[in-house]
Design an enzyme around this catalytic site. Structure first.
Site, PDB file in Angstrom:
ATOM      1  N   CYS A 107     -18.988 -15.788 -19.889  1.00  0.00           N
ATOM      2  CA  CYS A 107     -17.566 -16.119 -19.834  1.00  0.00           C
ATOM      3  C   CYS A 107     -17.390 -17.539 -20.353  1.00  0.00           C
ATOM      4  CB  CYS A 107     -17.071 -16.011 -18.393  1.00  0.00           C
ATOM      5  SG  CYS A 107     -15.336 -16.424 -18.198  1.00  0.00           S
ATOM      6  N   HIS A 149     -13.054  -7.284 -18.600  1.00  0.00           N
ATOM      7  CA  HIS A 149     -13.313  -8.693 -18.237  1.00  0.00           C
ATOM      8  C   HIS A 149     -12.041  -9.523 -18.414  1.00  0.00           C
ATOM      9  CE1 HIS A 149     -16.070 -12.374 -18.312  1.00  0.00           C
ATOM     10  NE2 HIS A 149     -14.925 -12.868 -18.772  1.00  0.00           N
ATOM     11  N   GLU A 150     -11.350  -9.327 -19.545  1.00  0.00           N
ATOM     12  CA  GLU A 150     -10.123 -10.111 -19.803  1.00  0.00           C
ATOM     13  C   GLU A 150      -9.002  -9.689 -18.854  1.00  0.00           C
ATOM     14  OE1 GLU A 150     -10.497 -12.689 -21.516  1.00  0.00           O
ATOM     15  OE2 GLU A 150     -12.439 -12.035 -22.260  1.00  0.00           O
ATOM     16  N   HIS A 153      -9.275 -11.454 -15.694  1.00  0.00           N
ATOM     17  CA  HIS A 153      -8.768 -12.835 -15.761  1.00  0.00           C
ATOM     18  C   HIS A 153      -7.259 -12.869 -15.507  1.00  0.00           C
ATOM     19  CE1 HIS A 153     -11.964 -15.542 -17.027  1.00  0.00           C
ATOM     20  NE2 HIS A 153     -12.335 -14.745 -18.002  1.00  0.00           N
TER      21      HIS A 153
HETATM   22 ZN   LIG Z   1     -14.105 -14.752 -18.996  1.00  0.00          ZN
END
Ligand SMILES: [Zn+2]
Length: 202
Positions: A107, A149-150, A153
């Site tokens: 990341c 993953h995004e 976030h």
């Molecule tokens: Zn990340």
């Protein structure tokens, strides 16, 4: 314009992104800057939180990744994942399929840290593109992992939250140190400017 990427310890990384109701010039400029920042950092994705904006907005580009295959259907039609990049997702909503797999992730907000993360192999995404049109994406493999993953976030969830507890425990002192440095306002140097340190001194 290349923007600074926030590091772990900055509270914006834990903020849930606000829905974007109107795609105006500010959002278009932000997206252009996010894509430039992601490419400059050699990242495959960047979420708005990582450049200090708690919004439901992320950009991705997996076209440089050769060794981890991806599949993509755009609005029901097979598409070449590489030529569809960069991908801009505004207000994405995702559905996961049942099958999961473990893969390594890093990341941009956690320099030098990687971990094995369990993710759905395939996902379905509904989002708006930069023109405000609703798009439907079916993604598999590495692209599905990057989008998950995004998307995390955008909801204030970080990949360390999804690490197995033993892996996270092994990282705990490094994570605490990162939080402290960010709170003190000490910038973490980009990799090429960092002095050489061995793994054990980290
Ligand atoms: Zn990340």
């Amino acid at each position: 314009m290349i923007l600074p990427i926030l590091q772990y310890g900055n509270p914006i990384l834990r903020a849930k992104g606000k829905r974007i109701d109107e795609i105006d010039d500010r959002i278009r400029e932000l997206v252009a800057n996010m894509i430039e920042t992601m490419h400059a950092a050699h990242g495959v994705g960047l979420a708005a939180q990582q450049i200090g904006e708690a919004l439901q907005l992320t950009v991705l580009d997996i076209s440089a990744v050769e060794d981890r295959p991806s599949t993509l259907k755009l609005d029901g039609k097979d598409a070449d994942p590489k030529s569809a990049m960069p991908l801009v997702l505004v207000n994405p909503e995702i559905e996961l399929d049942g099958e999961t797999e473990i893969g390594i992730e890093g990341c941009l907000s956690f320099p030098e840290i990687t971990g094995d993360i369990e993710r759905a192999h395939s996902i379905m995404v509904r989002a708006q593109n930069l023109e405000g049109e609703t798009i439907q994406i079916e993604a598999g493999g590495f692209l599905a992992r990057a989008i998950q993953h995004e998307h995390d976030h955008l909801n204030g969830i970080l990949f360390i939250d999804r690490m197995r507890s033993a892996a996270k425990a092994a990282l705990s002192s490094r994570l605490r140190r990162m939080q402290k440095e960010v709170r003190r306002g000490r910038r973490i140097l980009p990799e090429e400017e960092r002095p050489f340190v061995t793994e054990t001194t980290l």
